[in-house]
Design a protein around this motif. Sequence first.
Motif, short mmCIF file in Angstrom:
data_model
loop_
_atom_site.label_atom_id
_atom_site.label_comp_id
_atom_site.label_asym_id
_atom_site.label_seq_id
_atom_site.Cartn_x
_atom_site.Cartn_y
_atom_site.Cartn_z
N UNK A 9 48.42 62.31 37.93
CA UNK A 9 48.83 62.82 39.24
C UNK A 9 48.89 64.34 39.24
N UNK A 10 49.47 64.92 38.20
CA UNK A 10 49.57 66.37 38.09
C UNK A 10 48.18 66.99 38.02
N UNK A 11 47.29 66.41 37.23
CA UNK A 11 45.93 66.93 37.11
C UNK A 11 45.21 66.84 38.46
N UNK A 12 45.38 65.73 39.17
CA UNK A 12 44.74 65.57 40.49
C UNK A 12 45.24 66.62 41.48
N UNK A 13 46.53 66.91 41.45
CA UNK A 13 47.08 67.95 42.33
C UNK A 13 46.41 69.29 42.03
N UNK A 14 46.27 69.60 40.76
CA UNK A 14 45.65 70.86 40.36
C UNK A 14 44.18 70.91 40.78
N UNK A 34 43.47 71.71 44.29
CA UNK A 34 43.67 73.08 44.73
C UNK A 34 45.10 73.57 44.75
N UNK A 35 46.05 72.75 44.38
CA UNK A 35 47.44 73.20 44.35
C UNK A 35 47.60 74.20 43.20
N UNK A 36 48.22 75.35 43.46
CA UNK A 36 48.34 76.38 42.42
C UNK A 36 49.13 75.91 41.20
N UNK A 37 48.66 76.35 40.06
CA UNK A 37 49.25 76.01 38.77
C UNK A 37 50.74 76.30 38.74
N UNK A 38 51.13 77.50 39.17
CA UNK A 38 52.54 77.89 39.12
C UNK A 38 53.42 77.00 40.00
#
Length: 94
Positions: free
Chosen positions: A16-21, A24-28
């Motif tokens: 889920x975290x990888x998919x968010x990234x 386009x969701x910013x890393x920070x």
Amino acid sequence: MEKRARRSFSKEFKEQVVKLYLAGKPRNEIIKEYTLTPSAFDKWIRQHKETGSFKEKDNRTPEQEELIRLRKQNKQLAMENDILKQAALTKGRK
């Protein structure tokens, strides 16, 4: 500085975290929102890109695999050596 307790994350959470990234969701923002360490986040992204797996054994280098194999072999040889020593001692007593 207080040391944080080690947390473990499910495969689904990591995906889920990888998919968010990747969406386009910013890393920070991801790191802050989920209170992740930057190193853990970066590791998950790297593992996803390289092998698609979050399992450590799937992400080992050839050198790490060889080291594990050699340690197993060394342990096996040490056990065999101990058995031979015991056999020699037993034979010498008779």
